[in-house]
Design a protein around this motif. Sequence first.
Motif, mmCIF file in Angstrom:
data_model
loop_
_atom_site.group_PDB
_atom_site.id
_atom_site.type_symbol
_atom_site.label_atom_id
_atom_site.label_comp_id
_atom_site.label_asym_id
_atom_site.label_seq_id
_atom_site.Cartn_x
_atom_site.Cartn_y
_atom_site.Cartn_z
ATOM 1 N N ALA A 9 0.855 -1.195 0.000
ATOM 2 C CA ALA A 9 0.000 0.000 0.000
ATOM 3 C C ALA A 9 0.886 1.238 0.000
ATOM 4 O O ALA A 9 1.989 1.229 0.553
ATOM 5 C CB ALA A 9 -0.900 -0.006 1.236
ATOM 6 N N GLU A 47 -10.186 -2.526 -4.688
ATOM 7 C CA GLU A 47 -10.700 -2.830 -3.344
ATOM 8 C C GLU A 47 -9.712 -3.719 -2.609
ATOM 9 O O GLU A 47 -9.247 -4.724 -3.168
ATOM 10 C CB GLU A 47 -12.051 -3.544 -3.491
ATOM 11 C CG GLU A 47 -12.698 -3.956 -2.192
ATOM 12 C CD GLU A 47 -13.435 -2.826 -1.498
ATOM 13 O OE1 GLU A 47 -13.826 -3.015 -0.345
ATOM 14 O OE2 GLU A 47 -13.600 -1.754 -2.120
ATOM 15 N N TYR A 48 -9.376 -3.367 -1.359
ATOM 16 C CA TYR A 48 -8.436 -4.200 -0.606
ATOM 17 C C TYR A 48 -9.075 -5.569 -0.346
ATOM 18 O O TYR A 48 -10.168 -5.651 0.219
ATOM 19 C CB TYR A 48 -8.068 -3.529 0.712
ATOM 20 C CG TYR A 48 -6.837 -4.147 1.332
ATOM 21 C CD1 TYR A 48 -5.566 -3.732 0.957
ATOM 22 C CD2 TYR A 48 -6.951 -5.174 2.258
ATOM 23 C CE1 TYR A 48 -4.428 -4.318 1.502
ATOM 24 C CE2 TYR A 48 -5.822 -5.763 2.811
ATOM 25 C CZ TYR A 48 -4.563 -5.330 2.431
ATOM 26 O OH TYR A 48 -3.446 -5.912 2.966
ATOM 27 N N ASP A 65 -8.140 9.438 3.314
ATOM 28 C CA ASP A 65 -8.166 8.152 2.613
ATOM 29 C C ASP A 65 -7.326 7.111 3.358
ATOM 30 O O ASP A 65 -7.678 5.929 3.424
ATOM 31 C CB ASP A 65 -7.612 8.293 1.186
ATOM 32 C CG ASP A 65 -8.721 8.582 0.186
ATOM 33 O OD1 ASP A 65 -9.873 8.790 0.630
ATOM 34 O OD2 ASP A 65 -8.429 8.608 -1.022
ATOM 35 N N HIS A 66 -6.198 7.560 3.905
ATOM 36 C CA HIS A 66 -5.338 6.640 4.653
ATOM 37 C C HIS A 66 -6.067 6.113 5.889
ATOM 38 O O HIS A 66 -5.964 4.940 6.231
ATOM 39 C CB HIS A 66 -4.039 7.339 5.070
ATOM 40 C CG HIS A 66 -3.272 7.922 3.914
ATOM 41 N ND1 HIS A 66 -2.395 8.966 4.045
ATOM 42 C CD2 HIS A 66 -3.285 7.591 2.601
ATOM 43 C CE1 HIS A 66 -1.885 9.263 2.865
ATOM 44 N NE2 HIS A 66 -2.409 8.450 1.971
ATOM 45 N N ARG A 68 -9.210 5.683 6.166
ATOM 46 C CA ARG A 68 -10.247 4.732 5.729
ATOM 47 C C ARG A 68 -9.623 3.390 5.369
ATOM 48 O O ARG A 68 -10.158 2.331 5.682
ATOM 49 C CB ARG A 68 -11.004 5.283 4.513
ATOM 50 C CG ARG A 68 -12.167 6.188 4.895
ATOM 51 C CD ARG A 68 -13.028 6.516 3.682
ATOM 52 N NE ARG A 68 -12.347 7.416 2.764
ATOM 53 C CZ ARG A 68 -12.404 8.751 2.875
ATOM 54 N NH1 ARG A 68 -13.104 9.303 3.813
ATOM 55 N NH2 ARG A 68 -11.752 9.520 2.014
ATOM 56 N N LEU A 69 -8.464 3.412 4.684
ATOM 57 C CA LEU A 69 -7.853 2.163 4.213
ATOM 58 C C LEU A 69 -7.280 1.330 5.364
ATOM 59 O O LEU A 69 -7.442 0.103 5.392
ATOM 60 C CB LEU A 69 -6.724 2.468 3.202
ATOM 61 C CG LEU A 69 -5.884 1.271 2.772
ATOM 62 C CD1 LEU A 69 -6.734 0.235 2.016
ATOM 63 C CD2 LEU A 69 -4.683 1.688 1.926
ATOM 64 N N LEU A 73 -7.368 -2.719 5.880
ATOM 65 C CA LEU A 73 -6.123 -3.459 5.626
ATOM 66 C C LEU A 73 -5.747 -4.295 6.836
ATOM 67 O O LEU A 73 -5.385 -5.469 6.716
ATOM 68 C CB LEU A 73 -5.026 -2.448 5.264
ATOM 69 C CG LEU A 73 -3.622 -2.964 4.961
ATOM 70 C CD1 LEU A 73 -2.951 -2.068 3.910
ATOM 71 C CD2 LEU A 73 -2.734 -3.039 6.198
#
Length: 177
Positions: A9, A47-48, A65-66, A68-69, A73
């Motif tokens: 990522a 999509e992860y 965004d980070h 959210r990811l 993850l």
Amino acid sequence: MARLRLATAWLGGCSGCHMSFLDMDEFLIDLAGTVDVVFSPFVDVKEYPEGVDVALVEGAVCNEDHLRLLPLLRARTRTVVSFGDCAVTGNVTALRNPFGGAESILDQVYLGSGGRVPCEPGIVPALLDKVVPVHAVIPVELYLPGCPPSAPRIRAVLEALIEGRTPRLEGEDIRFG
Ligand code: SF4
């Protein structure tokens, strides 16, 4: 042996850590024999996915965004590796922290000199007021330092993980500079 499901990522970093990954050169061909890259800037997956064995996370946490990811993850990955000094400490990306929060930074960089933020609001994810390392947001299993980590150091960690060993950096792999 089951193939390792690898993700990488790219958060707030210069992509130099990913470039160093590509510097593993011919080892990438060996890697292709044992690893499936299931999420990465190198592949077109939006999509992860579920069931990731190892995720290398480059860059510090600096926008929404980070945030959210990372929980997604974390929930879908067995071993999260903080990949490079920006992920481990904040490093270059965190150099803006002493200059104030997001609004102040945008003002100093763009607006103060009579310019404007070069995009419409809502298109680029909002900056966080403070840049933080990855482990400040989610737990990580391993730290892989370096700016960027050298290709041999990345290889040493991946080889250990593929073989089911806990990576242990030593010798040349812990020499910096
Ligand atoms: Fe770039 Fe260094 Fe940060 Fe990696 S650790 S993203 S090479 S600045």
